[in-house]
Write an enzyme that holds these catalytic residues in place. Structure first.
Site, mmCIF file in Angstrom:
data_model
loop_
_atom_site.group_PDB
_atom_site.id
_atom_site.type_symbol
_atom_site.label_atom_id
_atom_site.label_comp_id
_atom_site.label_asym_id
_atom_site.label_seq_id
_atom_site.Cartn_x
_atom_site.Cartn_y
_atom_site.Cartn_z
ATOM 1 N N ASP A 157 77.055 -22.726 -54.164
ATOM 2 C CA ASP A 157 75.818 -22.061 -53.055
ATOM 3 C C ASP A 157 76.064 -22.453 -51.980
ATOM 4 O O ASP A 157 76.371 -23.548 -51.601
ATOM 5 C CB ASP A 157 74.722 -22.306 -53.188
ATOM 6 C CG ASP A 157 73.683 -21.517 -52.567
ATOM 7 O OD1 ASP A 157 73.968 -21.239 -52.090
ATOM 8 O OD2 ASP A 157 72.615 -21.542 -52.749
ATOM 9 N N HIS A 162 72.389 -22.933 -45.093
ATOM 10 C CA HIS A 162 72.155 -24.664 -44.991
ATOM 11 C C HIS A 162 73.415 -25.809 -44.351
ATOM 12 O O HIS A 162 72.895 -27.068 -44.434
ATOM 13 C CB HIS A 162 72.278 -24.675 -46.926
ATOM 14 C CG HIS A 162 71.223 -24.665 -47.418
ATOM 15 N ND1 HIS A 162 70.019 -24.046 -47.394
ATOM 16 C CD2 HIS A 162 71.415 -22.833 -48.080
ATOM 17 C CE1 HIS A 162 69.965 -23.176 -48.299
ATOM 18 N NE2 HIS A 162 70.810 -22.320 -48.929
ATOM 19 N N ILE A 177 68.441 -25.431 -44.112
ATOM 20 C CA ILE A 177 67.664 -26.329 -44.204
ATOM 21 C C ILE A 177 68.346 -26.622 -45.690
ATOM 22 O O ILE A 177 69.450 -26.801 -46.093
ATOM 23 C CB ILE A 177 66.639 -25.650 -44.958
ATOM 24 C CG1 ILE A 177 66.571 -24.250 -44.862
ATOM 25 C CG2 ILE A 177 65.236 -25.168 -43.661
ATOM 26 C CD1 ILE A 177 65.772 -23.460 -45.843
ATOM 27 N N GLY A 180 66.768 -25.032 -52.113
ATOM 28 C CA GLY A 180 65.448 -24.949 -52.967
ATOM 29 C C GLY A 180 65.805 -25.705 -54.266
ATOM 30 O O GLY A 180 65.023 -26.864 -54.394
#
Length: 225
Positions: A157, A162, A177, A180
């Site tokens: 990913d 990110h 961040i 998830g």
């Protein structure tokens, strides 16, 4: 080059495991959209993914390197008529075993003004209240500031949200961040450690709602009832 869509947010995940996943296994993922809900400011898209495997499922990278795409490869977005078929038998003739069923709920900002369609699975979009008593177990773990960089390499990913400050700012975030699914991995590992003796085969299903962004370096707390 990875193209980021700032309007696409991962919202929920439900994972049901039917048998252990072999680290060296080869799997086929068949996906279909099952529900789309207009939320006025955007929409929720529910997608079902069925993961299967078979002894006859073979990917020969030497003879056909295009038969395998990593998750970050933009070719995974090719329409079905252009994407080459996986080597081996016709999937309808294969004796494939279902390994897992995955439901994803994604929120797409700004896409609205249409009639909702499909059938809700009843598993996503359902909130579960916390028991009104202290948790039976609790585990805390501080994450590394480099966690998103490491996770993106292992998962494929490569969303720059990110790791890139500018991309994060475009999405309304103060800084990059964590993924998830990376935070879900921490929580699942905590539950296995606290309740299942670190035995992964005891995990039959898990569900998570990604309610708030998690900055790298945060301390994750998992409470178990």
């Amino acid at each position: 080059m990875y193209k980021s869509d700032d309007n696409f947010l991962d919202a929920e995940r439900f994972i049901e495991l039917y048998q252990p996943i072999k680290p060296d296994g080869i799997f086929r993922v068949t996906s279909r959209h099952v529900n789309i809900i207009d939320k006025r400011v955007g929409c929720i898209v529910e997608t079902e993914h069925i993961v299967t495997t078979s002894d006859n499922l073979v990917i020969d990278l030497e003879s056909d390197p295009k038969s395998f795409y990593s998750p970050g490869d933009p070719r995974v977005c090719l329409p079905p008529e252009e994407a080459p078929a996986l080597p081996g038998k016709d999937p309808h003739q294969m004796d494939e075993k279902v390994v897992a069923r995955i439901l994803t709920g994604c929120f797409v900002k700004g896409l609205s003004g249409f009639d909702s369609a499909g059938t809700a699975t009843g598993l996503l979009g359902v909130k579960h209240p916390f028991p009104e008593r202290p948790p039976d177990y609790c585990m805390e773990q501080k994450t590394s500031f480099t966690q998103p960089a490491l996770y993106r390499l292992g998962s494929g990913d490569y969303n720059p949200l990110h790791i890139d400050n500018d991309i994060a700012a475009r999405g309304g975030l103060a800084k990059p961040i964590m993924h998830g699914l990376c935070t879900l991995g921490f929580a699942c590992r905590h539950v296995l450690s606290l309740s299942a003796g670190n035995e992964p085969t005891k995990c039959k299903a898990l569900k998570a709602r990604f309610a708030a962004p998690v900055p790298p370096g945060s301390t994750l707390v998992t409470e178990v009832w």
